[in-house]
Motif scaffolding. Structure first.
Motif, mmCIF file in Angstrom:
data_model
loop_
_atom_site.group_PDB
_atom_site.id
_atom_site.type_symbol
_atom_site.label_atom_id
_atom_site.label_comp_id
_atom_site.label_asym_id
_atom_site.label_seq_id
_atom_site.Cartn_x
_atom_site.Cartn_y
_atom_site.Cartn_z
ATOM 1 N N TYR A 231 0.794 -1.197 -0.012
ATOM 2 C CA TYR A 231 0.105 -0.091 -0.017
ATOM 3 C C TYR A 231 0.754 1.247 -0.047
ATOM 4 C CZ TYR A 231 -3.248 -3.379 1.502
ATOM 5 O OH TYR A 231 -4.202 -4.659 1.820
ATOM 6 N N ASP A 232 0.228 2.330 -0.389
ATOM 7 C CA ASP A 232 1.041 3.550 -0.166
ATOM 8 C C ASP A 232 0.451 4.546 1.094
ATOM 9 O OD1 ASP A 232 2.595 3.368 -2.330
ATOM 10 O OD2 ASP A 232 0.990 4.391 -3.589
ATOM 11 N N PHE A 233 1.321 5.353 1.583
ATOM 12 C CA PHE A 233 1.002 6.059 2.829
ATOM 13 C C PHE A 233 1.281 7.492 2.568
ATOM 14 C CE2 PHE A 233 1.664 1.988 5.199
ATOM 15 C CZ PHE A 233 0.795 2.060 6.284
ATOM 16 N N SER A 234 0.448 8.348 3.271
ATOM 17 C CA SER A 234 0.718 9.641 3.487
ATOM 18 C C SER A 234 2.079 9.834 4.145
ATOM 19 C CB SER A 234 -0.306 10.495 4.103
ATOM 20 O OG SER A 234 -0.654 10.176 5.442
ATOM 21 N N ASP A 235 2.177 11.287 4.293
ATOM 22 C CA ASP A 235 3.269 11.575 5.318
ATOM 23 C C ASP A 235 2.860 11.340 6.702
ATOM 24 O OD1 ASP A 235 5.122 12.594 3.371
ATOM 25 O OD2 ASP A 235 4.192 14.760 3.373
ATOM 26 N N PRO A 236 3.727 10.971 7.855
ATOM 27 C CA PRO A 236 3.287 10.564 8.936
ATOM 28 C C PRO A 236 2.597 11.863 9.288
ATOM 29 C CG PRO A 236 5.634 10.167 8.746
ATOM 30 C CD PRO A 236 5.176 10.838 7.556
ATOM 31 N N TYR A 237 1.450 11.596 10.058
ATOM 32 C CA TYR A 237 0.578 12.471 11.065
ATOM 33 C C TYR A 237 0.590 12.523 12.180
ATOM 34 C CZ TYR A 237 -3.437 9.927 10.766
ATOM 35 O OH TYR A 237 -4.303 8.869 11.006
ATOM 36 N N ILE A 238 1.051 11.259 12.869
ATOM 37 C CA ILE A 238 0.831 10.834 14.394
ATOM 38 C C ILE A 238 2.213 10.142 14.866
ATOM 39 C CG2 ILE A 238 -0.295 9.684 16.043
ATOM 40 C CD1 ILE A 238 -2.869 9.728 14.489
ATOM 41 N N THR A 239 2.846 10.646 15.595
ATOM 42 C CA THR A 239 3.838 9.742 16.464
ATOM 43 C C THR A 239 3.291 9.591 17.767
ATOM 44 O OG1 THR A 239 5.514 11.193 15.389
ATOM 45 C CG2 THR A 239 6.265 10.254 17.214
ATOM 46 N N SER A 240 3.780 8.187 17.999
ATOM 47 C CA SER A 240 3.296 7.749 19.682
ATOM 48 C C SER A 240 4.174 6.554 20.018
ATOM 49 C CB SER A 240 1.695 7.025 19.483
ATOM 50 O OG SER A 240 1.826 6.123 18.552
ATOM 51 N N ARG A 241 4.012 6.225 21.242
ATOM 52 C CA ARG A 241 4.957 5.305 21.872
ATOM 53 C C ARG A 241 4.142 3.881 22.082
ATOM 54 N NH1 ARG A 241 8.146 9.383 21.795
ATOM 55 N NH2 ARG A 241 10.273 8.746 21.492
ATOM 56 N N ALA A 242 4.539 2.825 22.280
ATOM 57 C CA ALA A 242 3.754 1.562 22.842
ATOM 58 C C ALA A 242 3.966 1.688 24.248
ATOM 59 C CB ALA A 242 4.054 0.313 22.244
ATOM 60 N N VAL A 243 2.785 1.444 25.034
ATOM 61 C CA VAL A 243 2.999 1.188 26.456
ATOM 62 C C VAL A 243 2.421 -0.077 27.002
ATOM 63 C CG1 VAL A 243 3.012 3.818 26.913
ATOM 64 C CG2 VAL A 243 0.811 2.568 26.920
ATOM 65 N N LEU A 244 2.898 -0.621 27.785
ATOM 66 C CA LEU A 244 2.601 -1.717 28.621
ATOM 67 C C LEU A 244 1.517 -1.323 29.810
ATOM 68 C CD1 LEU A 244 2.673 -5.134 28.927
ATOM 69 C CD2 LEU A 244 4.750 -4.743 30.270
ATOM 70 N N VAL B 211 -5.790 1.214 36.420
ATOM 71 C CA VAL B 211 -4.677 0.613 35.498
ATOM 72 C C VAL B 211 -3.495 1.679 35.577
ATOM 73 C CG1 VAL B 211 -6.212 -0.638 34.157
ATOM 74 C CG2 VAL B 211 -6.203 1.661 33.560
ATOM 75 N N LYS B 212 -2.452 1.124 35.221
ATOM 76 C CA LYS B 212 -1.114 1.816 35.064
ATOM 77 C C LYS B 212 -0.298 1.557 34.050
ATOM 78 C CE LYS B 212 1.375 -1.263 38.187
ATOM 79 N NZ LYS B 212 2.145 -1.214 39.581
ATOM 80 N N ILE B 213 0.554 2.445 33.823
ATOM 81 C CA ILE B 213 1.634 2.107 32.783
ATOM 82 C C ILE B 213 2.959 1.425 33.355
ATOM 83 C CG2 ILE B 213 3.346 3.127 31.053
ATOM 84 C CD1 ILE B 213 1.063 5.007 30.268
ATOM 85 N N ALA B 214 3.273 0.292 32.935
ATOM 86 C CA ALA B 214 4.428 -0.616 33.825
ATOM 87 C C ALA B 214 5.591 -0.221 33.055
ATOM 88 C CB ALA B 214 3.870 -2.109 33.808
ATOM 89 N N ALA B 215 5.446 -0.052 31.529
ATOM 90 C CA ALA B 215 6.770 0.169 30.907
ATOM 91 C C ALA B 215 6.233 0.990 29.468
ATOM 92 C CB ALA B 215 7.274 -1.135 30.517
ATOM 93 N N THR B 216 7.303 1.673 28.968
ATOM 94 C CA THR B 216 7.055 2.648 27.700
ATOM 95 C C THR B 216 7.974 2.165 26.786
ATOM 96 O OG1 THR B 216 6.049 4.400 28.716
ATOM 97 C CG2 THR B 216 6.905 4.761 26.665
ATOM 98 N N GLN B 217 8.018 1.903 25.420
ATOM 99 C CA GLN B 217 8.576 1.541 24.530
ATOM 100 C C GLN B 217 9.619 2.648 24.214
ATOM 101 O OE1 GLN B 217 7.276 0.781 20.504
ATOM 102 N NE2 GLN B 217 8.378 -1.006 20.044
ATOM 103 N N ASP B 218 10.905 2.404 23.894
ATOM 104 C CA ASP B 218 11.621 3.504 23.663
ATOM 105 C C ASP B 218 11.563 4.289 22.213
ATOM 106 O OD1 ASP B 218 13.261 3.287 25.988
ATOM 107 O OD2 ASP B 218 14.405 1.904 25.409
#
Length: 257
Positions: free
Chosen positions: A111-124, A203-210
């Motif tokens: 597929y094709d994508f637009s320019d990135p418009y969201i930046t996020s991180r995965a959290v546990l 609920v809480k965040i136990a870890a965040t992806q770098d």
């Protein structure tokens, strides 16, 4: 034999007509129809969900409507479960998917994508009183509530978790809260929105992806004109403050960075 030849010619003409329709650039067809058809989940707050009145709202919904307006058409949203959203592009059910779709090499191959418009991180995310899970490595052998084909699901699985399939963030959180899952790997922005509305939730965040993940608007492969139009709209939205206003409304920050 003449009737056979006539049937053959008619068949070839029909195939040619279908091929010509498919060959028409999506952007040209969208402008001719006056509608940009957008696939979205409708159950993934704060990106795409229904408010108390039942109206479809959210960050991605407002971004989609603004892009359509700047292209000169109306936005029409078609809702579906996450696991079938991208496949809907192949079926030509809609023209684009706007649903915080992560930009990956595997998806870019098809597929094709637009320019990135969201930046996020995965959290546990775990229950507030869970002291056994403190890192992604601690997911090994544990149950993690996930949308099975999402990037978050793949990360949980790579960490050794047993996946419990869900329809989205809200259901994943509920499974953690009621003890049917030990954790969920999900989006940091969705978690912050959830806690904003339910600050007492256990609920809480136990870890965040770098590493940060970037999301884009996904369309069928080879639609360069449509991608260019979407990118032009996004650039203009950021330049005139529209993007920032939408982002602040849902997150209190610019989520493109």
């Amino acid at each position: 034999m003449k009737w056979l030849k006539s049937l053959l010619i008619a068949g070839l003409l029909q195939v040619a007509a279908v091929s010509a329709a498919h060959a028409q650039a999506d952007l040209d067809r969208i402008k001719a129809d006056g509608v940009l058809k957008i696939g979205t989940e409708g159950t993934y707050a704060p990106f795409t969900y229904h408010d108390a009145s039942g109206a479809l709202v959210g960050f991605d919904v407002e971004i989609g409507r603004e892009i359509a307006k700047r292209i000169g058409v109306k936005a029409e949203f078609l809702e579906g479960k996450w696991d079938g959203l991208i496949a809907g592009l192949d079926a030509r059910r809609y023209d684009a998917v706007i649903n915080q779709v992560g930009i990956t090499e595997a998806r870019k191959a098809k597929y094709d994508f637009s320019d990135p418009y969201i930046t996020s991180r995965a959290v546990l995310i775990v229950k507030g009183d869970n002291s056994a899970i403190k890192s992604f490595a601690d997911l090994k052998g544990k149950k993690s509530a996930q949308s099975l084909t999402s990037n978050f699901g793949k990360l949980a699985e790579a960490s050794g978790a047993q996946l419990v399939g869900t329809d989205g963030f809200d259901q994943s959180i509920q499974l953690v809260l009621n003890g049917r899952a030990d954790a969920t790997v999900n989006d940091s922005l969705s978690f912050l929105d959830f806690k904003k509305h339910k600050p007492d939730a256990n609920v809480k965040i136990a870890a965040t992806q770098d590493n940060a993940d970037q999301s884009g608007i996904i369309v069928r492969k080879g639609e360069a004109k449509l991608v260019a139009a979407i990118n032009e709209a996004l650039t203009a939205m950021k330049a005139d403050g529209t993007y920032t206003a939408i982002s602040q409304k849902y997150f209190g920050a610019d989520v493109s960075k």
